[in-house]
Design a protein around this motif. Structure first.
Motif, PDB file in Angstrom:
ATOM      1  N   VAL A  21     -22.568 -27.569  -0.292  1.00  0.00           N
ATOM      2  CA  VAL A  21     -22.011 -26.864  -1.451  1.00  0.00           C
ATOM      3  C   VAL A  21     -22.677 -25.493  -1.602  1.00  0.00           C
ATOM      4  N   GLU A  22     -23.990 -25.445  -1.432  1.00  0.00           N
ATOM      5  CA  GLU A  22     -24.708 -24.176  -1.545  1.00  0.00           C
ATOM      6  C   GLU A  22     -24.267 -23.199  -0.447  1.00  0.00           C
ATOM      7  N   LEU A  23     -24.052 -23.698   0.751  1.00  0.00           N
ATOM      8  CA  LEU A  23     -23.577 -22.835   1.846  1.00  0.00           C
ATOM      9  C   LEU A  23     -22.184 -22.278   1.565  1.00  0.00           C
ATOM     10  N   VAL A  24     -21.283 -23.107   1.076  1.00  0.00           N
ATOM     11  CA  VAL A  24     -19.913 -22.666   0.775  1.00  0.00           C
ATOM     12  C   VAL A  24     -19.922 -21.634  -0.351  1.00  0.00           C
ATOM     13  N   VAL A  25     -20.685 -21.858  -1.387  1.00  0.00           N
ATOM     14  CA  VAL A  25     -20.773 -20.896  -2.496  1.00  0.00           C
ATOM     15  C   VAL A  25     -21.376 -19.577  -2.002  1.00  0.00           C
ATOM     16  N   GLY A  26     -22.391 -19.628  -1.177  1.00  0.00           N
ATOM     17  CA  GLY A  26     -23.005 -18.411  -0.624  1.00  0.00           C
ATOM     18  C   GLY A  26     -22.020 -17.619   0.209  1.00  0.00           C
ATOM     19  N   MET A  27     -21.224 -18.304   1.057  1.00  0.00           N
ATOM     20  CA  MET A  27     -20.221 -17.605   1.877  1.00  0.00           C
ATOM     21  C   MET A  27     -19.136 -16.992   0.994  1.00  0.00           C
ATOM     22  N   LEU A  28     -18.765 -17.675  -0.074  1.00  0.00           N
ATOM     23  CA  LEU A  28     -17.749 -17.147  -0.993  1.00  0.00           C
ATOM     24  C   LEU A  28     -18.249 -15.879  -1.683  1.00  0.00           C
ATOM     25  N   VAL A  29     -19.478 -15.897  -2.153  1.00  0.00           N
ATOM     26  CA  VAL A  29     -20.060 -14.705  -2.798  1.00  0.00           C
ATOM     27  C   VAL A  29     -20.148 -13.547  -1.795  1.00  0.00           C
ATOM     28  N   LEU A  30     -20.566 -13.825  -0.572  1.00  0.00           N
ATOM     29  CA  LEU A  30     -20.661 -12.799   0.471  1.00  0.00           C
ATOM     30  C   LEU A  30     -19.276 -12.224   0.793  1.00  0.00           C
ATOM     31  N   ALA A  31     -18.265 -13.083   0.874  1.00  0.00           N
ATOM     32  CA  ALA A  31     -16.905 -12.614   1.162  1.00  0.00           C
ATOM     33  C   ALA A  31     -16.391 -11.705   0.055  1.00  0.00           C
ATOM     34  N   ILE A  32     -16.612 -12.077  -1.191  1.00  0.00           N
ATOM     35  CA  ILE A  32     -16.169 -11.239  -2.320  1.00  0.00           C
ATOM     36  C   ILE A  32     -16.894  -9.899  -2.293  1.00  0.00           C
ATOM     37  N   ALA A  33     -18.179  -9.896  -1.993  1.00  0.00           N
ATOM     38  CA  ALA A  33     -18.944  -8.643  -1.922  1.00  0.00           C
ATOM     39  C   ALA A  33     -18.436  -7.746  -0.807  1.00  0.00           C
ATOM     40  N   LEU A  34     -18.129  -8.316   0.349  1.00  0.00           N
ATOM     41  CA  LEU A  34     -17.611  -7.512   1.467  1.00  0.00           C
ATOM     42  C   LEU A  34     -16.238  -6.921   1.144  1.00  0.00           C
ATOM     43  N   VAL A  35     -15.389  -7.703   0.477  1.00  0.00           N
ATOM     44  CA  VAL A  35     -14.064  -7.188   0.089  1.00  0.00           C
ATOM     45  C   VAL A  35     -14.225  -6.018  -0.887  1.00  0.00           C
ATOM     46  N   LEU A  36     -15.104  -6.153  -1.864  1.00  0.00           N
ATOM     47  CA  LEU A  36     -15.329  -5.070  -2.820  1.00  0.00           C
ATOM     48  C   LEU A  36     -15.886  -3.830  -2.135  1.00  0.00           C
ATOM     49  N   LEU A  37     -16.836  -4.005  -1.233  1.00  0.00           N
ATOM     50  CA  LEU A  37     -17.403  -2.856  -0.512  1.00  0.00           C
ATOM     51  C   LEU A  37     -16.354  -2.156   0.334  1.00  0.00           C
ATOM     52  N   SER A  38     -15.576  -2.946   1.064  1.00  0.00           N
ATOM     53  CA  SER A  38     -14.603  -2.328   1.964  1.00  0.00           C
ATOM     54  C   SER A  38     -13.448  -1.673   1.229  1.00  0.00           C
ATOM     55  N   SER A  39     -13.120  -2.151   0.040  1.00  0.00           N
ATOM     56  CA  SER A  39     -11.986  -1.564  -0.682  1.00  0.00           C
ATOM     57  C   SER A  39     -12.381  -0.470  -1.659  1.00  0.00           C
ATOM     58  N   MET A  40     -13.634  -0.454  -2.089  1.00  0.00           N
ATOM     59  CA  MET A  40     -14.033   0.532  -3.096  1.00  0.00           C
ATOM     60  C   MET A  40     -15.065   1.526  -2.588  1.00  0.00           C
ATOM     61  N   LEU A  41     -16.055   1.065  -1.906  1.00  0.00           N
ATOM     62  CA  LEU A  41     -17.162   1.942  -1.537  1.00  0.00           C
ATOM     63  C   LEU A  41     -16.922   2.691  -0.234  1.00  0.00           C
ATOM     64  N   PHE A  42     -16.444   2.003   0.783  1.00  0.00           N
ATOM     65  CA  PHE A  42     -16.276   2.647   2.080  1.00  0.00           C
ATOM     66  C   PHE A  42     -15.258   3.790   2.073  1.00  0.00           C
ATOM     67  N   PRO A  43     -14.124   3.704   1.346  1.00  0.00           N
ATOM     68  CA  PRO A  43     -13.196   4.847   1.299  1.00  0.00           C
ATOM     69  C   PRO A  43     -13.813   6.105   0.682  1.00  0.00           C
ATOM     70  N   GLN A  44     -14.883   5.965  -0.077  1.00  0.00           N
ATOM     71  CA  GLN A  44     -15.542   7.133  -0.651  1.00  0.00           C
ATOM     72  C   GLN A  44     -16.072   8.055   0.441  1.00  0.00           C
ATOM     73  N   ALA A  45     -16.444   7.512   1.577  1.00  0.00           N
ATOM     74  CA  ALA A  45     -16.940   8.328   2.681  1.00  0.00           C
ATOM     75  C   ALA A  45     -15.851   9.279   3.167  1.00  0.00           C
ATOM     76  N   ASP A  46     -14.608   8.793   3.254  1.00  0.00           N
ATOM     77  CA  ASP A  46     -13.492   9.667   3.651  1.00  0.00           C
ATOM     78  C   ASP A  46     -13.266  10.760   2.623  1.00  0.00           C
ATOM     79  N   ARG A  47     -13.340  10.394   1.345  1.00  0.00           N
ATOM     80  CA  ARG A  47     -13.155  11.393   0.298  1.00  0.00           C
ATOM     81  C   ARG A  47     -14.274  12.421   0.314  1.00  0.00           C
ATOM     82  N   ALA A  48     -15.465  11.989   0.636  1.00  0.00           N
ATOM     83  CA  ALA A  48     -16.589  12.929   0.724  1.00  0.00           C
ATOM     84  C   ALA A  48     -16.370  13.919   1.858  1.00  0.00           C
ATOM     85  N   ALA A  49     -15.830  13.457   2.969  1.00  0.00           N
ATOM     86  CA  ALA A  49     -15.543  14.356   4.090  1.00  0.00           C
ATOM     87  C   ALA A  49     -14.461  15.360   3.710  1.00  0.00           C
ATOM     88  N   MET A  50     -13.440  14.907   2.982  1.00  0.00           N
ATOM     89  CA  MET A  50     -12.383  15.830   2.545  1.00  0.00           C
ATOM     90  C   MET A  50     -12.949  16.867   1.590  1.00  0.00           C
TER      91      MET A  50
END
Length: 175
Positions: A21-50
């Motif tokens: 259960v602890e492993l599944v919850v940890g993977m779920l939290v990690l997946a949500i964090a990666l989705v947030l980073l890839s959709s919100m934070l990483f595109p900022q790099a492109d905007r910074a270049a523009m």
């Protein structure tokens, strides 16, 4: 009774590790964090270049405009400005030809000489081209006038490496 004798199921201690259960919850939290980073934070790099490219575009346009602004209004105007201005009753007629009148790049002496200046031409008093100093950028200068004795419109078009065309305008009056 010896000390190492098992005293029943309550005597077993957990020695480490994670439950399923602890492993599944940890993977779920990690997946949500990666989705947030890839959709919100990483595109900022492109905007910074523009943003950086837009700043460089403004720098290029401003350097060309500063050079143009330091030249006299017209081929037939007084070198130091003042009276008589071309097109005035006591002055010569203003030039209607846009572009250099046979001068080399370092000898541009009036506003309309800069018509058709582009990134392949040399910078003022330099062996460097605009293309060398601003790789990936394109430059196009247009000087036009509906009434050359009154004013000239200077349009500087800068194309960024991502293909965004940014146009800067200035009006130079005959005085």
């Amino acid at each position: 009774m010896p000390a190492n004798v098992n005293k029943g199921p309550k005597a077993l201690k957990r020695t480490g590790g994670f439950t399923l259960v602890e492993l599944v919850v940890g993977m779920l939290v990690l997946a949500i964090a990666l989705v947030l980073l890839s959709s919100m934070l990483f595109p900022q790099a492109d905007r910074a270049a523009m943003t950086l490219q837009r700043v460089k575009s403004a720098e290029l346009a401003q350097s060309v405009l500063n050079e143009i602004w330091g030249k006299r209004y017209d081929e037939h105007s007084n070198i130091n400005g003042g009276v008589p201005a071309c097109g005035s009753p006591s002055g010569q007629t203003c030039s209607t030809q846009m572009g250099p009148e046979g001068e080399g790049r370092n000898d541009f002496d009036d506003v309309d000489d800069y018509h058709a200046l582009d990134e392949t031409q040399l910078m003022l008093n330099s062996s460097q081209r605009y293309l060398d100093r601003y790789p990936g950028f394109k430059l196009a200068v247009e000087v036009s006038s509906a009434a050359p004795e009154v004013n000239k419109l200077i349009a500087i078009h800068v194309t960024t490496p991502q293909g965004e065309v940014i146009t800067y305008h200035a009006v130079r009056s005959n005085y």
